[in-house]
Design an enzyme around this catalytic site. Sequence first.
Site, PDB file in Angstrom:
ATOM      1  N   LYS A  62      13.138   7.624 -72.661  1.00  0.00           N
ATOM      2  CA  LYS A  62      13.009   8.022 -73.974  1.00  0.00           C
ATOM      3  C   LYS A  62      12.913   9.608 -74.364  1.00  0.00           C
ATOM      4  O   LYS A  62      12.164  10.155 -73.826  1.00  0.00           O
ATOM      5  CB  LYS A  62      12.118   7.166 -74.869  1.00  0.00           C
ATOM      6  CG  LYS A  62      11.851   7.323 -76.260  1.00  0.00           C
ATOM      7  CD  LYS A  62      11.353   6.145 -76.992  1.00  0.00           C
ATOM      8  CE  LYS A  62      10.003   6.103 -76.948  1.00  0.00           C
ATOM      9  NZ  LYS A  62       9.477   5.247 -78.291  1.00  0.00           N
TER      10      LYS A  62
ATOM     11  N   ARG B 119       1.941   3.836-101.585  1.00  0.00           N
ATOM     12  CA  ARG B 119       3.413   3.999-102.231  1.00  0.00           C
ATOM     13  C   ARG B 119       3.659   2.332-102.521  1.00  0.00           C
ATOM     14  O   ARG B 119       3.901   1.394-101.574  1.00  0.00           O
ATOM     15  CB  ARG B 119       4.254   4.345-101.089  1.00  0.00           C
ATOM     16  CG  ARG B 119       3.923   5.978-100.409  1.00  0.00           C
ATOM     17  CD  ARG B 119       4.740   5.990 -99.350  1.00  0.00           C
ATOM     18  NE  ARG B 119       4.133   5.026 -98.355  1.00  0.00           N
ATOM     19  CZ  ARG B 119       4.761   4.772 -97.121  1.00  0.00           C
ATOM     20  NH1 ARG B 119       5.707   5.550 -96.884  1.00  0.00           N
ATOM     21  NH2 ARG B 119       4.311   3.795 -96.274  1.00  0.00           N
TER      22      ARG B 119
ATOM     23  N   GLY C  92      -1.578   3.163 -85.771  1.00  0.00           N
ATOM     24  CA  GLY C  92      -1.322   4.703 -86.356  1.00  0.00           C
ATOM     25  C   GLY C  92      -1.685   5.930 -85.780  1.00  0.00           C
ATOM     26  O   GLY C  92      -0.867   6.649 -85.585  1.00  0.00           O
TER      27      GLY C  92
ATOM     28  N   ASP D  10      -1.864   8.505 -83.299  1.00  0.00           N
ATOM     29  CA  ASP D  10      -0.721   9.103 -82.063  1.00  0.00           C
ATOM     30  C   ASP D  10      -0.863  10.048 -81.663  1.00  0.00           C
ATOM     31  O   ASP D  10      -0.025  10.893 -80.852  1.00  0.00           O
ATOM     32  CB  ASP D  10       0.994   8.740 -82.787  1.00  0.00           C
ATOM     33  CG  ASP D  10       1.123   9.759 -83.832  1.00  0.00           C
ATOM     34  OD1 ASP D  10       0.083  10.425 -84.260  1.00  0.00           O
ATOM     35  OD2 ASP D  10       2.255   9.732 -84.317  1.00  0.00           O
TER      36      ASP D  10
ATOM     37  N   LYS E  14      -6.403  11.915 -84.693  1.00  0.00           N
ATOM     38  CA  LYS E  14      -5.986  11.035 -85.788  1.00  0.00           C
ATOM     39  C   LYS E  14      -7.040   9.735 -85.378  1.00  0.00           C
ATOM     40  O   LYS E  14      -6.885   9.348 -84.252  1.00  0.00           O
ATOM     41  CB  LYS E  14      -4.735  10.849 -85.667  1.00  0.00           C
ATOM     42  CG  LYS E  14      -3.859  11.856 -85.979  1.00  0.00           C
ATOM     43  CD  LYS E  14      -2.375  11.855 -85.816  1.00  0.00           C
ATOM     44  CE  LYS E  14      -1.733  11.321 -87.038  1.00  0.00           C
ATOM     45  NZ  LYS E  14      -0.252  11.540 -86.752  1.00  0.00           N
TER      46      LYS E  14
ATOM     47  N   SER F 109      -3.353   0.421 -79.914  1.00  0.00           N
ATOM     48  CA  SER F 109      -1.829   0.764 -79.409  1.00  0.00           C
ATOM     49  C   SER F 109      -1.459   2.121 -79.578  1.00  0.00           C
ATOM     50  O   SER F 109      -1.319   2.546 -80.668  1.00  0.00           O
ATOM     51  CB  SER F 109      -0.821  -0.229 -80.416  1.00  0.00           C
ATOM     52  OG  SER F 109       0.427   0.162 -80.160  1.00  0.00           O
TER      53      SER F 109
END
Lengths: 315, 315
Positions: free
Chosen positions: A67, A160, A213, A215, A219, A285
């Site tokens: 990737k 949003r 979230g 990554d 964070k 994750s």
Amino acid sequence: MTEVSVLDGRAVLAAVSPRAAIDHTRHAFERHAAGEWQMPPKVYLEAPPSGDFRAMPARGDGLATLKWVTSFPQNPERGLPVVAGALLVSSAETGALLALLDCAAVTSLRTGAAAAVSAQALARDGASSVGLIGCGVNGGWAARCLAAAGFGAGVCADARSEAAEGLAAELGWEVGERERAAAQDVVVTVTPAWRPVITTADLRPGQHLAVLGADAAGKAEVELEAFERCSLFCDEWEQASKGGELAGAVSSGVVTRDRVTEIGEVLLGRAAGRTSADEITLFDSTGLATQDLGIAAAVMAALDRGEVEAPRVRL
Amino acid sequence: MTEVSVLDGRAVLAAVSPRAAIDHTRHAFERHAAGEWQMPPKVYLEAPPSGDFRAMPARGDGLATLKWVTSFPQNPERGLPVVAGALLVSSAETGALLALLDCAAVTSLRTGAAAAVSAQALARDGASSVGLIGCGVNGGWAARCLAAAGFGAGVCADARSEAAEGLAAELGWEVGERERAAAQDVVVTVTPAWRPVITTADLRPGQHLAVLGADAAGKAEVELEAFERCSLFCDEWEQASKGGELAGAVSSGVVTRDRVTEIGEVLLGRAAGRTSADEITLFDSTGLATQDLGIAAAVMAALDRGEVEAPRVRL
């Protein structure tokens, strides 16, 4: 001269259903834990001031994948995607290049499927309702995979409101506030992770949290104090402790290696998962190259069965 | 959704002349030495029993490239190429994927061009004749690049006489024995490197040797004793001392870091190249990801100028 199949995002999503993504992601976690699938550490190529590129190789079940993917955080300000790139698929037996896949679609499927696999493995018996905090592209695929795994209905929360409304309408779920989403049986967070969206006060006995979230180091979506209340799981300690949700908790000493179990060990029956109905489980994750390989294998199987059409280019 | 240009080997070779390959390779060596182009260490993904895959990222001049390439040494026995793969080209400014290039053609151009750049920089004034030992694909491009740089005529030596004959006919050069090839002004070796093809007895005062074949530790084209007679140059010490021609000489203590100069330092005028007409210079080429980037930049420039046509696929 070789012929390479090219699958854009739509073709990848047509080739791999949420159910297939879940099966292949579980298989990837298991083979990774068994040491049968290989994944050298990812390589970062800095591209200042915009972001970086990552090269993520993996090998297993006769395929070798690479990737090549960006993280350009400020790109949305100029109407460009944060994540761009491609997944190259080669035969590990002959070395031949077989396919070029859109990388955002592969990432969405493997991210969403990981949430579902973690809930199947770690949520308490009878867990059903879902709270989704963050209803962007990857959040949407987490919700679709959880629905395919039999979870739901759910509460979709997103600042949003149109993102939350669209997803809720698609799945027959509801729109709700963050607090309501955080109170469900299975809670999935897929936000930019610049500040915590789960506090200690949100935690309910018996919940399962899938935290997708974060990554990068710095964070986090879960308040530091909340970790002490949770049984901790991750996809891979090496990645999770350095650049995932756990990174802050590890560097501050709140979490140590012995407190965290890799999900593949649970899936293989080598380590305990949830041990009581009241326990709170948290799965961090970070996204493994072996998961990308799992999705690529699903795409190649669909191509072999003629279930999806893709243009072929000569290379 | 993005559109990606796809260039097969023929298109890459149509886009980049030997002369352009030389200019872009020299530029790559210079920018690499200046620290302006980045190249994280390549990542190896083992694929036993057949070989391995390598992921080689690089960034410079607004582009980011990733070469995904095999080395499957036994592949020819089953009619398959040793080297297969692709070079991905992205914008380092936006992250967008721009092109997919055949990797064997890029490798041939950058390997051949490196030999020519080394001869331009290090051969003695008036050096003209070329001896080529090994007339396979990369040997052929070394010969074409040397011819484009004004070297020749040459002597083509190869145990497979048809390979030597075809190349000699194409360039108006001669076929000859290894000993004759090894006696020319500029000697290029591009063999499988399982045993030395240059001995101490072959060396002539004032020669330049470009040694391209050794691509793994344990492989070598030059007899160990011969190193003591030569002034030593390489593309990058890190790669050359570990997996190139120099690896054996370094591990046996015959060659130390202070005896070897990176060619980019010579091109930038920071280090001495040849210092006398009688000196024998030896350049160990291992192949850098920044050289691949240089060739990719040449391809993208040719595309921009409309000099080459390539199909575009949606990704």
